[in-house]
Design an enzyme around this catalytic site. Sequence first.
Site, PDB file in Angstrom:
ATOM      1  N   ARG A   1       0.851  -1.186   0.000  1.00  0.00           N
ATOM      2  CA  ARG A   1       0.000   0.000   0.000  1.00  0.00           C
ATOM      3  C   ARG A   1       0.887   1.236   0.000  1.00  0.00           C
ATOM      4  NH1 ARG A   1      -1.814  -3.669   3.916  1.00  0.00           N
ATOM      5  NH2 ARG A   1      -3.898  -4.532   3.554  1.00  0.00           N
TER       6      ARG A   1
ATOM      7  N   LYS B   1      -1.256  -2.544   8.142  1.00  0.00           N
ATOM      8  CA  LYS B   1      -2.408  -2.096   8.907  1.00  0.00           C
ATOM      9  C   LYS B   1      -2.440  -2.768  10.270  1.00  0.00           C
ATOM     10  CE  LYS B   1      -5.742  -0.811   5.307  1.00  0.00           C
ATOM     11  NZ  LYS B   1      -7.066  -1.119   4.736  1.00  0.00           N
TER      12      LYS B   1
ATOM     13  N   HIS C   1      -2.830   2.272  -5.777  1.00  0.00           N
ATOM     14  CA  HIS C   1      -3.569   1.021  -5.614  1.00  0.00           C
ATOM     15  C   HIS C   1      -3.722   0.267  -6.939  1.00  0.00           C
ATOM     16  CE1 HIS C   1      -4.879  -0.268  -1.719  1.00  0.00           C
ATOM     17  NE2 HIS C   1      -5.880  -0.945  -2.227  1.00  0.00           N
TER      18      HIS C   1
ATOM     19  N   ARG D   1      -0.912  -2.000  -7.095  1.00  0.00           N
ATOM     20  CA  ARG D   1      -1.186  -3.112  -6.172  1.00  0.00           C
ATOM     21  C   ARG D   1      -2.150  -4.114  -6.823  1.00  0.00           C
ATOM     22  NH1 ARG D   1      -1.298  -4.527  -0.584  1.00  0.00           N
ATOM     23  NH2 ARG D   1      -3.341  -5.067   0.263  1.00  0.00           N
TER      24      ARG D   1
ATOM     25  N   HIS E   1      -3.589  -9.191   3.407  1.00  0.00           N
ATOM     26  CA  HIS E   1      -5.016  -9.203   3.725  1.00  0.00           C
ATOM     27  C   HIS E   1      -5.276 -10.106   4.931  1.00  0.00           C
ATOM     28  CE1 HIS E   1      -6.418  -8.005  -0.600  1.00  0.00           C
ATOM     29  NE2 HIS E   1      -6.145  -6.968   0.142  1.00  0.00           N
TER      30      HIS E   1
ATOM     31  N   TYR F   1     -10.061 -10.413  -6.954  1.00  0.00           N
ATOM     32  CA  TYR F   1      -9.132 -10.547  -8.077  1.00  0.00           C
ATOM     33  C   TYR F   1      -9.416 -11.779  -8.930  1.00  0.00           C
ATOM     34  CZ  TYR F   1      -6.561  -6.926  -5.650  1.00  0.00           C
ATOM     35  OH  TYR F   1      -6.212  -5.750  -5.034  1.00  0.00           O
TER      36      TYR F   1
END
Length: 297
Positions: free
Chosen positions: A145, A169, A239, A242, A265, A274
């Site tokens: 990110r 994150k 993004h 990404r 994730h 995806y």
Amino acid sequence: MEQLKAFLEYLVYQRNYSSYTVVNYKNDLEEYFSYLEKEGICYKDVLYSDVRLYLMYLKDEKKEKSSSINRKLSSIRSFYKYLVHQGILVNNVFSYLRGPKKEKKLPRYFEYNELEQLFSVPDISTSLGQRDLLILELLYATGVRVGELVSIQVSDIDISNQSILILGKGNKERVVEFGEYALDSLKEYLKDGRNKLDKKNSPYLFLNNQGGVLTERGVRYILDALIKKTTLAKSISPHMLRHSFATHLLNEGCDLLSVQKLLGHDSISSTQIYTHVTTDRLKDVYYHAFPRARMPK
């Protein structure tokens, strides 16, 4: 408002959210408080019926998209959850509210030939050009990110193993790998461009032309400037690179669980979007590999 300020500080220092994310939370909550003030409602006294009316306000009066409404509700829900945790409120009324169904929107990505054109734009005879090429290489090679990218410190990089320690994150660490193209760009930038940019003895990898740490907004500005120098009729965002990373991995046969780990994730449901992007590849494989699909009518 004191509680809002404390909540935003909590997001920065406790949850380690990026400045870009915190600004979005701030904007969403300020809009919400403005609505409450107009309606004469105290944020502590909000009822479920008030929450439903706010949802209708966003949908019918402001004509917000479902994705925007859900993001705003998520921001407000998190704020009320924080208030409950702090003992300021007993219940989080927003926990009972469901937002509108999201429109199914496939992630945008670049084709291989488009990336080749984009990567040829930076002038690597200059310090900024070396930096800009490395930004492209690492965003695509690692799928990080943009907030993770600008937080990379030189000490996080293991050149011998071609890996970087990423703080993601929720303060979760993961290690990402990068290939030979990114390695070459990294070595050139560390040897030359970064030394010229580093006027303040900064620990960070990516620096601006003043020697300070490059911001997320700075990265977006750089990418916008780069794509304008190509013939590509596409907008660009960090993004998108990404998305390109994940899509191309799946197109080359990488399994979904591995892509999930590489992207950082928490849930595989975030990665499953995806799989829709690779439908065209599956069709191509089917028509070239299945005998009866190739038989003439």
